[in-house]
Design an enzyme around this catalytic site. Structure first.
Site, PDB file in Angstrom:
ATOM      1  CE  LYS A   1      -0.743   2.721   2.769  1.00  0.00           C
ATOM      2  NZ  LYS A   1      -0.411   3.763   3.546  1.00  0.00           N
TER       3      LYS A   1
ATOM      4  CB  THR B   1       8.945   4.402   0.300  1.00  0.00           C
ATOM      5  OG1 THR B   1       8.791   2.985  -0.323  1.00  0.00           O
ATOM      6  CG2 THR B   1      10.266   4.970   0.043  1.00  0.00           C
TER       7      THR B   1
ATOM      8  CG  ASN C   1      -1.619  15.002   0.787  1.00  0.00           C
ATOM      9  OD1 ASN C   1      -1.610  14.101   1.892  1.00  0.00           O
ATOM     10  ND2 ASN C   1      -1.476  14.753  -0.319  1.00  0.00           N
TER      11      ASN C   1
END
Lengths: 395, 395
Positions: free
Chosen positions: A176, A187, A390
């Site tokens: 994911k 990461t 975001n």
């Protein structure tokens, strides 16, 4: 020597592995949010983790217990169990204790988490979720969906590797990750299963070396999370180990997942390979390639499909490596726009370069013309969707 | 000892300085794009430049000639004259030669440029523009407008400094910059004039030390341009030099302009002071403060007015400095949300923190609780306008 065949089955493709994902109420709307991977015999497990100094509780727990074998990995999305202090680790002990007591057949469970930082785990929901697990299920799709956060699709890959002598082994994986992706280390979450009989002491070096050219070579936004984890589980069921074939297959698995993550970069519309050659050495090539993948000005130019090679040159110059405008060349795909000090950017070339940029995936070649260091990093564009995703992630 | 009075006049506020800006046809729609600053006597000049390895032609030209005195600075916007090779420097020679021949009274002209990288200067337009200059004009407003690129307003400041003994001197400045702003070095174009009698050998050290806490402490997008320049011109006309007062005034001028640049960050809706304390040392505090100002995930959370302190913690952890979750504290304005390992983030605190974030300017305090290193960096949010501006900057 050996041949790879792409197969279905994700983490359940290798013999002896089971997996499922359920909705435990961490995500809204009955979305899947709790997954397990199980092996019916103990596996060797090795993992590489984020370089963030504030490692999440699951990483702290894994290291504290010096985990080397497991038969059960529990994974939750929506809550990262990071910055949660002693309570974060205690919650994991409670959850895994409950899992052993409830599920009975498992011996050595571990846990991994992803999601919002700084909120204690909703332990009760997870405990109740574990009680509904069916350990006999082989549903890699549900598992891969359950670990997603801002991902827009699940990420799985599996191969059967056939050696010339007829021996076979399998390797499967799910991952994911769509934001908070940085080339600094692992990461994202990635779980790799294999029935190859990998010697335990070769597992971690293999993971680290494959990470360098895969997960550590991609960038969505240059942020390194508290939870990044790549786990490799090997149950040896095939009885086969061919080092070269396994290393090749592992790199291939990690590379495919890395590219899936970049292509799914939050709001990304294109995936670009920053192919840097001619650097003083490999390290400097990697610095340049990663700087290009990280640059906001480059990323927004990609989004605008604008062959603004000046921003690429400027980013190379700003990266601090040895470089010289007189030896530098830049090309979008096969369209060279700047060659060893000469600007080849008339209207025709600009139109050609703009056409390359309309593709969803293309390379940008930067030859520094200094020596023979090379590295390829993978990045994506940054558009309005990234901001939207975001600006209000938690809500 | 001394007192600063804010005055009008920008770069023309100190005695003996002239300036103007005209439309030479580099920008569309008859916008101003070519400016000069002139002193009627030779000035000492010192400059600090970008750390980018690909320094633009004007910087190369300035260094090549070891310029130490000047009476005329020519500045154009819209074209950076960067990555233009030998031709870029030759174009400057041609232009400045023409300026001396045409304007007659000037002796030692220099040039500075900003705009798109990788396109040769439209020399003819600039030559024709120079011919229309009126050297007697004192129009600092037009000059400040002519050097703008993506700036949404001009940036000027000037002070008269009065010493207790009645002595006076003046300092004035203009700057441009709204994107490609990085804390790595000078970060934009800034021209500072003064009639203080600054000893030439003190000029550059003063510029460098003031840059550290001003232009090098701001970030819009973490990209370091090929053209960043800060020039200080001193004609000594006041006959006065008081080191402490001048250093204070210079830092004040550069600080005010730096904040104007951050507030004008492309698409920015708020300016945030990242106030880092308790670091192992000042250097580590600066690393953390700049990492916060640069983080895409922090910047988008600011835009969303989301007190997502987990992203702040994660960025601190990823910055590589000495830190510990058990000694860290984080506050939005005066609202502490995380204190030495304890999460103080109930609904009430979250609502209070969100109220702080609605302001157009506020501090975020991060105390690492290790030692007494401190640094403040200034950043802005990143929203849809940034993407819009940068996706099609050249068109």
């Amino acid at each position: 020597m050996y041949t790879l065949y792409s197969i279905d089955g994700g983490v359940c493709a290798p013999e002896g592995f089971f997996a499922d994902g359920i909705a435990a109420g961490l995500k809204p709307d009955n979305q899947k949010d709790l997954a397990f991977i199980r092996s019916d015999t103990l596996c060797d497990i090795r993992a590489i983790f984020t370089t963030n100094r504030f490692q999440a509780a699951p990483i702290e727990h894994f290291k504290k217990h010096g985990v080397e074998t497991t038969d059960f990995v529990l994974i939750n999305a929506k809550n990262a169990n990071a910055m949660t202090g002693k309570r974060g680790v205690e919650d994991i002990e409670t959850i895994l204790g409950h899992a052993k007591a409830t599920l009975k057949t498992i011996q050595n469970p571990v846990m991994s988490s992803t999601g919002v930082i700084g909120v204690p785990l909703p332990t009760e929901k997870i405990l109740r979720g574990i009680e509904t697990f069916d350990l006999q299920r082989r549903d890699p799709q549900s598992a891969a969906e359950a670990i997603m956060t801002t991902d827009s699709y699940d990420k799985q890959v599996a191969f059967e590797v056939r050696l010339d002598n007829g021996d076979r082994f399998r390797i499967g994986a799910m991952a994911k990750g769509a934001g908070m992706i940085d080339p600094a280390m692992a990461t994202m979450l990635c779980f790799i299963t294999t029935d190859a009989a990998v010697p335990p002491d070769e597992m971690k070096p293999l993971l680290s070396s494959c990470a360098e050219t895969t997960f550590n070579a991609i960038s969505v936004d240059g942020d390194t999370s508290t939870n990044d984890t790549v786990m490799l589980l090997s149950n040896g069921r095939s009885g086969i180990y061919h080092r070269e074939a396994f290393a090749f297959a592992l790199e291939k698995v990690m590379h495919e997942l890395a590219l899936k993550i970049v292509a799914d970069g939050e709001g990304a519309t294109k995936c670009v390979a920053f192919n840097v050659t001619g650097a003083a050495n490999r390290r400097e090539a990697a610095i340049v390639a990663k700087a290009l993948a990280d640059s906001l000005l480059v990323k927004t130019a990609l989004y605008g499909e604008d062959p603004n090679w000046g921003r690429i040159a400027s980013t190379i110059g700003a990266s601090g490596v040895e470089c010289d405008p007189e030896s530098l060349s830049i090309a979008f795909g096969d369209v060279t726009v700047y060659q060893r000090g000469e600007i080849l950017f008339d209207e025709e070339q600009e139109a050609k370069a703009a056409r390359v940029m309309k593709k969803s995936s293309f390379p940008i070649h930067c030859d520094l013309g200094i020596a023979d260091g090379s590295f390829t990093a993978y990045g994506c564009d940054l558009g309005h969707e990234y901001v939207k995703i975001n600006a209000d992630y938690r809500t």
